[in-house]
Design a protein around this motif. Structure first.
Motif, PDB file in Angstrom:
ATOM      1  N   UNK A 163       0.753  -1.196  -0.118  1.00 16.62           N
ATOM      2  CA  UNK A 163       0.116  -0.160   0.112  1.00 16.62           C
ATOM      3  C   UNK A 163       0.893   1.157   0.084  1.00 16.62           C
ATOM      4  N   UNK A 164       0.803   2.031  -0.954  1.00 16.03           N
ATOM      5  CA  UNK A 164       1.630   3.274  -1.296  1.00 16.03           C
ATOM      6  C   UNK A 164       0.993   4.685  -0.979  1.00 16.03           C
ATOM      7  N   UNK A 165       1.714   5.420  -0.677  1.00 18.08           N
ATOM      8  CA  UNK A 165       1.189   6.851  -0.324  1.00 18.08           C
ATOM      9  C   UNK A 165       0.789   7.448  -1.595  1.00 18.08           C
ATOM     10  N   UNK A 166       1.139   7.234  -2.748  1.00 21.55           N
ATOM     11  CA  UNK A 166       0.597   7.820  -3.822  1.00 21.55           C
ATOM     12  C   UNK A 166       1.189   6.922  -4.974  1.00 21.55           C
ATOM     13  N   UNK A 167       0.566   7.295  -6.249  1.00 27.00           N
ATOM     14  CA  UNK A 167       1.420   6.339  -7.432  1.00 27.00           C
ATOM     15  C   UNK A 167       2.852   7.083  -7.839  1.00 27.00           C
ATOM     16  N   UNK A 184      -7.207   8.865   0.969  1.00 21.02           N
ATOM     17  CA  UNK A 184      -8.200   8.112   1.452  1.00 21.02           C
ATOM     18  C   UNK A 184      -7.803   6.522   0.819  1.00 21.02           C
ATOM     19  N   UNK A 185      -8.631   5.483   1.640  1.00 16.30           N
ATOM     20  CA  UNK A 185      -8.276   4.235   1.263  1.00 16.30           C
ATOM     21  C   UNK A 185      -9.627   3.499   1.362  1.00 16.30           C
ATOM     22  N   UNK A 186      -9.738   2.403   0.494  1.00 14.60           N
ATOM     23  CA  UNK A 186     -11.129   1.562   0.629  1.00 14.60           C
ATOM     24  C   UNK A 186     -10.623  -0.083   0.263  1.00 14.60           C
ATOM     25  N   UNK A 187     -11.502  -0.988   0.061  1.00 14.85           N
ATOM     26  CA  UNK A 187     -11.352  -2.309  -0.130  1.00 14.85           C
ATOM     27  C   UNK A 187     -10.504  -2.270  -1.305  1.00 14.85           C
ATOM     28  N   UNK A 188      -9.306  -3.052  -1.237  1.00 17.82           N
ATOM     29  CA  UNK A 188      -8.545  -3.121  -2.432  1.00 17.82           C
ATOM     30  C   UNK A 188      -7.912  -2.278  -3.075  1.00 17.82           C
ATOM     31  N   UNK A 189      -7.974  -0.839  -2.405  1.00 14.00           N
ATOM     32  CA  UNK A 189      -7.316   0.529  -2.851  1.00 14.00           C
ATOM     33  C   UNK A 189      -5.929   0.271  -2.429  1.00 14.00           C
ATOM     34  N   UNK A 240      -4.321  -7.669   8.103  1.00 11.45           N
ATOM     35  CA  UNK A 240      -3.562  -6.300   8.179  1.00 11.45           C
ATOM     36  C   UNK A 240      -3.601  -5.395   7.344  1.00 11.45           C
ATOM     37  N   UNK A 241      -3.625  -5.933   6.233  1.00  9.93           N
ATOM     38  CA  UNK A 241      -3.877  -4.940   4.851  1.00  9.93           C
ATOM     39  C   UNK A 241      -5.406  -4.383   5.017  1.00  9.93           C
ATOM     40  N   UNK A 242      -6.353  -5.083   5.372  1.00  5.41           N
ATOM     41  CA  UNK A 242      -7.886  -4.716   5.351  1.00  5.41           C
ATOM     42  C   UNK A 242      -8.014  -3.841   6.384  1.00  5.41           C
ATOM     43  N   UNK A 243      -7.298  -3.874   7.805  1.00  7.10           N
ATOM     44  CA  UNK A 243      -7.585  -3.108   8.849  1.00  7.10           C
ATOM     45  C   UNK A 243      -6.789  -1.916   8.353  1.00  7.10           C
TER      46      UNK A 243
END
Length: 520
Positions: free
Chosen positions: A282-286, A488-493, A468-471
């Motif tokens: 999971x990254x801060x940005x692309x 923001x994040x969401x499922x799978x983002x 952990x990733x989901x949390x």
């Protein structure tokens, strides 16, 4: 119940996990994650009064998540269905019961009051939407047409979820690591480590809290990037870790590939070159790639999109990733790639120039540009030019009216105010200095730690890396000190920030926002 089914159920309940049939578990994994049968054909089913659904659209993972721990969306709850949860009686919510008026009856969710599932009850729930206590399941729960073998396979896979502790978690501690690549400057490396080590120490469980303490390890890499995977593998063998947290590196592809191959969560590293198609990262940005895509959007929105795209970048630096993203979005434009220091060709109407250059090379390129037609745009990467690290751009190019800076961070003044408010006091109280040239790095590192801490405190009793990733996806509100205006994040983002500003340079050599935040 027939003997084979009873033996399978005992295995699922944990009495004999070694008996589990790996082939059966693999079949269940495909059903759960991909909605595919053993022969590769899609599973079919439908929700209550809804149209037929097939394959991935109806896979269990869509609602119950890769971990099997479920999720909440609005008033809809997809409960946890790992073997530990499913094959045990439901558990009422712990804590104080809500107040109720005289004559009022409280009804808890059926999954909290039901008896334990067995294979026959699971088959009935999947086919008819009826739970083990005879209650109707939520209308959002699909009804499937599964064979007995497929129900057994699904049960076997659910029983495997969370059945064994993941690497990096012991009875004594949860082990985390941060990766420090050699291409980061000593000053930036130390700025990241100072914030991360203080933050982890302060956010971790207190002695006597009956929670596992957190242990942060620093994995320092050496040499060229092709040698990094072997070094990472050695670090992981010597000290298994649950996740990688923060970290720093200009190049990041070898670390990304390692994390993806090991299914090792890699959370918010300080890099502007994330790897492709992240699942475990999971990254801060692309990073620079989003700059390229925003440049393309800006050019496409003009009355006449460019016929030729001239880009200047070093093939061995991360600017190549931004240049590739820009070119991919404008396939109809002719492409001319130049090395830094190469004299640019004469540019004419229909051309666009993109500069992916570090500060000194950027200033030199702008100073030596020949006169340009008014229609030719010059686009600059703020990341490569390090323009987000200074109050003034020092480009000396304010007379070039066609110059635009693509800036994937908040406007400098707003960002600095937020950093000082949310982070300045914390840092000064620990003897650390919030510096102008490192404040993005320091703020992003603190947010990475804060979000991960929230996630660790909400892990299930049988934690998993998927959990952990989901949390983390749910805990993004803790990111109060990032360099981004929207996070923001969401499922799978897998990217917290997803856009950039287009900016111009003012007469006093400062960046000014032109238009709205652009999400390509």
């Amino acid at each position: 119940m027939k003997a084979p089914l009873l033996a399978l159920l005992i295995a699922l309940l944990g009495a004999a996990p070694a008996v589990a049939d790996e082939a059966l578990i693999d079949e269940g994994r495909r059903l759960y994650r991909d909605g595919l049968r053993a022969d590769g054909t899609p599973v079919e089913g439908r929700r209550h009064a809804g149209p037929p659904l097939r394959g991935r659209d109806i896979a269990c993972v869509q609602c119950h998540r890769p971990s099997g721990l479920g999720t909440v969306e609005g008033v809809a709850i997809a409960p946890a269905i790992t073997g530990r949860h499913l094959f045990s009686p439901g558990q009422p919510r712990a804590g104080r019961r809500p107040r109720q008026a005289p004559g009022m009856t409280l009804h808890d969710h059926g999954f909290r009051t039901r008896p334990a599932y067995d294979l026959l009850a699971l088959a009935r729930a999947m086919a008819d939407g009826i739970g083990p206590g005879g209650q109707a399941l939520d209308p959002l729960m699909p009804r499937y047409a599964l064979t007995t073998r497929e129900v057994e396979a699904l049960a076997a896979y659910l029983g495997s979820l969370g059945a064994t502790p993941p690497p990096g978690i012991t009875d004594e501690a949860i082990h985390l690591a941060t990766v420090v690549a050699p291409d980061a400057s000593p000053r930036r490396r130390q700025a990241m480590l100072d914030v991360l080590q203080h933050c982890v120490a302060e956010h971790g469980p207190r002695p006597g809290s009956e929670r596992r303490p957190w242990r942060l390890h620093t994995w320092k890499l050496h040499g060229p990037p092709p040698t990094w995977p072997a070094q990472l593998a050695r670090h992981l063998r010597e000290q298994p870790v649950f996740a990688l947290l923060s970290g720093i590196g200009r190049e990041w592809a070898p670390v990304h590939e390692f994390c993806e191959a090991e299914s090792l969560p890699c959370l918010f590293p300080n890099t502007d070159a994330p790897g492709p198609a992240p699942r475990s990262s999971i990254y801060l940005s692309p990073g620079v790639a989003v700059e390229g895509r925003v440049m393309a959007r800006y050019l496409e929105d003009r009355p006449r999109p460019p016929r030729r795209l001239v880009q200047v970048f070093a093939a061995d630096d991360i600017g190549r990733l931004g240049a590739a993203a820009l070119a991919a979005e404008l396939p109809a434009a002719a492409r001319l790639d130049l090395r830094p220091g190469t004299p640019p060709p004469l540019l004419a109407e229909g051309d666009a120039l993109a500069l992916w250059l570090p500060p000194d090379a950027l200033r030199e390129a702008l100073a030596t540009l020949p006169p340009l037609p008014a229609e030719v745009l010059v686009l600059v990467s703020a990341t490569l030019g390090e323009l987000e690290r200074r109050d003034e751009t020092s480009l000396g190019a304010t007379t070039l009216r066609q110059l635009r800076v693509v800036h994937p961070f908040d406007a400098p003044g707003r960002r600095l105010e937020r950093m000082v408010f949310n982070l300045g006091g914390w840092m000064s109280g620990r003897g650390l200095k919030l510096a102008r040239d490192t404040e993005r790095l320091q703020g992003d590192t603190w947010s990475a730690c804060a979000v991960t801490a929230r996630a660790l405190y909400t892990l299930d009793a049988t934690p998993s890396r998927e959990g952990l990733l989901e949390r983390v996806e749910d805990a993004y509100a803790g990111a109060t000190t990032t360099a981004y205006p929207r996070f923001t994040l969401g499922p799978g983002q897998r990217y917290g920030s997803k856009g950039a500003y287009v900016m111009r340079i003012s007469a006093d050599d400062r960046l000014e926002v032109e238009g709205e935040w652009v999400v390509p």
